[in-house]
Write a protein that holds these residues in place. Structure first.
Motif, short mmCIF file in Angstrom:
data_model
loop_
_atom_site.label_atom_id
_atom_site.label_comp_id
_atom_site.label_asym_id
_atom_site.label_seq_id
_atom_site.Cartn_x
_atom_site.Cartn_y
_atom_site.Cartn_z
N ARG A 1 -43.45 7.07 24.57
CA ARG A 1 -43.60 7.80 25.60
C ARG A 1 -42.04 8.44 26.00
NH1 ARG A 1 -46.87 3.65 27.03
NH2 ARG A 1 -49.10 4.43 27.79
N SER A 2 -42.38 9.51 26.67
CA SER A 2 -40.89 10.27 26.88
C SER A 2 -40.07 9.42 27.72
CB SER A 2 -41.23 11.49 28.30
OG SER A 2 -40.20 12.17 28.40
N ARG A 3 -38.75 9.58 27.22
CA ARG A 3 -37.49 8.53 27.52
C ARG A 3 -37.82 7.30 27.40
NH1 ARG A 3 -37.11 12.76 32.03
NH2 ARG A 3 -36.17 14.62 31.01
N GLN A 4 -38.52 6.77 26.66
CA GLN A 4 -38.88 5.20 26.40
C GLN A 4 -38.46 4.48 25.10
OE1 GLN A 4 -40.38 3.11 28.86
NE2 GLN A 4 -39.67 4.98 30.01
N GLU A 5 -37.72 5.64 24.39
CA GLU A 5 -37.15 5.12 23.07
C GLU A 5 -36.19 4.07 23.21
OE1 GLU A 5 -37.37 9.64 23.18
OE2 GLU A 5 -36.14 7.85 24.30
N LYS A 6 -35.38 3.93 24.02
CA LYS A 6 -34.42 2.77 24.31
C LYS A 6 -35.26 1.46 24.73
CE LYS A 6 -30.15 5.29 24.82
NZ LYS A 6 -28.85 5.45 25.41
N VAL A 7 -36.00 1.58 25.65
CA VAL A 7 -37.07 0.46 26.30
C VAL A 7 -37.82 -0.19 25.02
CG1 VAL A 7 -38.77 -0.34 27.81
CG2 VAL A 7 -37.07 1.50 28.62
N ALA A 8 -38.45 0.80 24.29
CA ALA A 8 -39.15 0.18 22.95
C ALA A 8 -38.32 -0.49 22.00
CB ALA A 8 -39.97 1.22 22.43
N ALA A 9 -37.09 -0.03 22.01
CA ALA A 9 -36.22 -0.88 20.96
C ALA A 9 -35.78 -2.02 21.30
CB ALA A 9 -35.06 -0.04 20.52
N ALA A 10 -35.47 -2.19 22.90
CA ALA A 10 -35.11 -3.33 23.16
C ALA A 10 -36.37 -4.45 23.33
CB ALA A 10 -34.76 -3.18 24.90
N SER A 11 -37.62 -4.00 23.54
CA SER A 11 -38.70 -4.74 23.51
C SER A 11 -39.00 -5.23 21.86
CB SER A 11 -39.84 -4.29 23.80
OG SER A 11 -39.76 -4.13 25.39
N LEU A 12 -38.88 -4.34 20.97
CA LEU A 12 -39.03 -4.84 19.69
C LEU A 12 -38.16 -5.55 19.13
CD1 LEU A 12 -39.72 -1.29 18.27
CD2 LEU A 12 -41.45 -3.09 17.98
N ASN A 13 -36.66 -5.62 19.72
CA ASN A 13 -35.46 -6.47 19.27
C ASN A 13 -35.88 -7.68 19.80
OD1 ASN A 13 -32.98 -6.70 18.06
ND2 ASN A 13 -32.02 -7.19 20.22
N ASN A 14 -36.25 -8.00 21.09
CA ASN A 14 -36.62 -9.19 21.65
C ASN A 14 -37.95 -9.95 20.59
OD1 ASN A 14 -34.86 -9.18 23.65
ND2 ASN A 14 -36.32 -7.94 25.18
N LEU A 15 -38.85 -9.06 20.23
CA LEU A 15 -39.96 -9.74 19.55
C LEU A 15 -39.41 -10.00 18.09
CD1 LEU A 15 -42.77 -7.48 20.62
CD2 LEU A 15 -42.48 -9.87 21.08
N GLY A 16 -38.30 -9.68 17.66
CA GLY A 16 -37.83 -9.91 16.40
C GLY A 16 -38.39 -8.78 15.43
N ILE A 17 -38.82 -7.70 15.68
CA ILE A 17 -39.53 -6.83 14.88
C ILE A 17 -38.37 -5.75 14.47
CG2 ILE A 17 -41.12 -4.70 14.58
CD1 ILE A 17 -42.58 -6.36 16.62
N ARG A 18 -38.20 -5.66 13.05
CA ARG A 18 -37.10 -4.79 12.49
C ARG A 18 -37.24 -3.48 12.92
NH1 ARG A 18 -35.76 -4.14 6.05
NH2 ARG A 18 -33.95 -3.14 6.13
N HIS A 19 -36.17 -2.69 13.50
CA HIS A 19 -36.46 -1.41 13.86
C HIS A 19 -35.16 -0.68 13.76
CE1 HIS A 19 -34.88 -3.51 17.23
NE2 HIS A 19 -34.34 -2.29 17.67
N TYR A 20 -35.11 0.67 14.15
CA TYR A 20 -34.11 1.45 13.95
C TYR A 20 -34.39 2.86 14.78
CZ TYR A 20 -30.36 4.55 12.05
OH TYR A 20 -29.22 5.30 12.05
N LEU A 21 -33.16 2.70 15.88
CA LEU A 21 -33.48 3.88 16.84
C LEU A 21 -32.03 4.80 16.73
CD1 LEU A 21 -34.50 5.47 19.20
CD2 LEU A 21 -33.47 3.95 20.64
#
Length: 193
Positions: free
Chosen positions: A21-41
Motif C-alpha cells: 500500500r502507499s507509503r507502507q513499504e517500511k511497515v511491511a518490511a518491519a513485519s516481515l523482519n519480525n516474522l523471520g521472512i527474508r526480504h529486501y527493501l
C-alpha cells in the motif's frame, strides 16, 4: 541501505516482488523482519526540504514495492507474506508470482552500498510508444528503437508509410499511456488488512 534481512540460505527460495500500500513499504518490511521472512527493501537517502529545515531521509528506492525471498514449495509461505500488514500482493503474470534473478537483487544492493548516485526510471524496451519530456523535441511521440549504444525515436506518418528517426536519451522519454504499464498483482488480500 537498510532493509536487507539475511537468514539461512534455502536452495528452493527465490526472490519475488510484492506490492505494498502507499507509503507502507517500511511497515511491511518491519513485519516481515519480525516474522523471520527474508526480504529486501532498497532505501535511498534523499534531501527533503520543509518550510523550516532540510533533512536527509531514507526513502524506498522503488515506491510501492519490496522484495521477499521465499520458497513457493513450502506450505503457506505465500499466504504468510500476503497476511503482512501493508502488502497487497505478489507481482507476476497469469501463472502467478514470477521470480527475480538473485543477481538483479545483488546488483541493486551493490549500487546502493557503493553510494553511487542513482535514480529510478520507468522500464522502457524497444518498440514502446514514448513521449519526449525534455529538450527541443518535448511533446513528440514515437516508437523507441535501440541501435548499438544509442536510443532512437522513430516518428511515423502512417498515411504515407514513412518514418523519421532521431537520437534521444532514454532519460528524456516516458512511456505513453498504455493500460498495461504495471505488471499484474496476484493474491490480493481483503481491504481489511
Amino acid at each position: 541501505m537498510m532493509g536487507y534481512n539475511i537468514e539461512v540460505y534455502d536452495p528452493d527460495s527465490c526472490w519475488y516482488a510484492v506490492w505494498t500500500r502507499s507509503r507502507q513499504e517500511k511497515v511491511a518490511a518491519a513485519s516481515l523482519n519480525n516474522l523471520g521472512i527474508r526480504h529486501y527493501l532498497p532505501l535511498n537517502s534523499e534531501l527533503r526540504q520543509w518550510s523550516d529545515r532540510k533533512q536527509m531521509v531514507e526513502v524506498p528506492l522503488f515506491s510501492g514495492y519490496l522484495f521477499v525471498c521465499i520458497s513457493l514449495l513450502k506450505k503457506n509461505s505465500k499466504l504468510q507474506v500476503l497476511k503482512v500488514p501493508g502488502i497487497v500482493g505478489f507481482v507476476g503474470n497469469q501463472t502467478g508470482p514470477l521470480p527475480i534473478p538473485d543477481q538483479q537483487i545483488e546488483d541493486i544492493r551493490t549500487v546502493l552500498t557503493a553510494g553511487v548516485e542513482c535514480s529510478v526510471h520507468p522500464f522502457l524496451k524497444e518498440g514502446d510508444r514514448v513521449r519526449v519530456v525534455r529538450g527541443a523535441l518535448a511533446g513528440v511521440v514515437g516508437t523507441l528503437l535501440h541501435t548499438n549504444s544509442t536510443s532512437r525515436l522513430l516518428i511515423s506518418i502512417d498515411m504515407i508509410r514513412q518514418s523519421l528517426s532521431v537520437n534521444v536519451l532514454r532519460e528524456d522519454v516516458e512511456l505513453v499511456g498504455t493500460s498495461s504499464v504495471y505488471p499484474m498483482c496476484f493474491g490480493q488480500v481483503a481491504a481489511t488488512l
